[in-house]
Design a protein around this motif. Sequence first.
Motif, short mmCIF file in Angstrom:
data_model
loop_
_atom_site.label_atom_id
_atom_site.label_comp_id
_atom_site.label_asym_id
_atom_site.label_seq_id
_atom_site.Cartn_x
_atom_site.Cartn_y
_atom_site.Cartn_z
N GLN A 12 -30.30 19.22 -38.34
CA GLN A 12 -29.63 18.72 -39.54
C GLN A 12 -28.12 18.95 -39.48
N THR A 13 -27.73 20.11 -38.97
CA THR A 13 -26.30 20.42 -38.83
C THR A 13 -25.65 19.44 -37.85
N GLY A 14 -26.32 19.17 -36.74
CA GLY A 14 -25.80 18.21 -35.78
C GLY A 14 -25.64 16.82 -36.39
N ILE A 15 -26.60 16.41 -37.18
CA ILE A 15 -26.51 15.11 -37.85
C ILE A 15 -25.29 15.07 -38.77
N ASN A 75 -37.52 12.96 -38.87
CA ASN A 75 -36.73 12.44 -37.74
C ASN A 75 -36.87 10.92 -37.63
N SER A 76 -38.04 10.40 -37.96
CA SER A 76 -38.23 8.95 -37.95
C SER A 76 -37.34 8.29 -39.00
N LEU A 77 -37.26 8.89 -40.18
CA LEU A 77 -36.36 8.37 -41.21
C LEU A 77 -34.91 8.38 -40.72
N ALA A 78 -34.51 9.46 -40.07
CA ALA A 78 -33.14 9.55 -39.54
C ALA A 78 -32.89 8.44 -38.53
N VAL A 79 -33.85 8.20 -37.65
CA VAL A 79 -33.70 7.14 -36.64
C VAL A 79 -33.61 5.76 -37.32
N ILE A 80 -34.40 5.54 -38.36
CA ILE A 80 -34.34 4.26 -39.08
C ILE A 80 -32.94 4.06 -39.68
N PHE A 81 -32.43 5.07 -40.38
CA PHE A 81 -31.09 4.94 -40.99
C PHE A 81 -30.02 4.77 -39.92
N LEU A 82 -30.15 5.50 -38.81
CA LEU A 82 -29.16 5.36 -37.73
C LEU A 82 -29.24 3.99 -37.08
N THR A 83 -30.45 3.48 -36.89
CA THR A 83 -30.61 2.14 -36.31
C THR A 83 -29.94 1.10 -37.20
N LEU A 84 -30.17 1.20 -38.51
CA LEU A 84 -29.54 0.26 -39.44
C LEU A 84 -28.01 0.42 -39.45
N ALA A 85 -27.53 1.65 -39.35
CA ALA A 85 -26.08 1.89 -39.33
C ALA A 85 -25.45 1.33 -38.06
N ALA A 107 -28.87 12.96 -47.13
CA ALA A 107 -30.18 13.56 -46.94
C ALA A 107 -30.10 14.84 -46.09
N ALA A 108 -29.32 14.78 -45.00
CA ALA A 108 -29.20 15.96 -44.13
C ALA A 108 -28.46 17.09 -44.83
#
Length: 134
Positions: A12-15, A75-85, A107-108
């Motif tokens: 989360q910190t890395g994100i 982590n899947s949610l993070a990947v979805i948001f990053l993919t969209l970004a 969120a993070a």
Amino acid sequence: MEIPMPYVKANQTGIVLFVIASYLISPWILAALWLIQIVGLLTGGRYNLFVRIAKPFLRTAGKETQAAELTRFNNSLAVIFLTLAVLSVALGWTVGGYVFSAMLLAAATAALLGYCIGCTVYFQYKQFRARRAH
């Protein structure tokens, strides 16, 4: 299987740091963050760069844990948001890149402060599935 919370917090910190860096330096830093997160997701967290860097400095004995299934969902949610970004930035829709990455950042940050939005979404999803099963 359980994931030690210090590992979850390291991710989360890395994100948070990478999303902030993308605002300050270049939105393409989100692509690097996407790669880090997708590798972590596909390897069950074994090759998450943020966890690997933080691991030697973290104590996990006796610490709180999180279910691996919940960690994978978040982590899947993070990947979805990053993919969209990243797709938004690649298509020239910079505002979309900021919006999707800001949602991930919120969120993070909330998770680091003690409230897991992804956990709430996961709980509601499980409740929905349970109601449909009956």
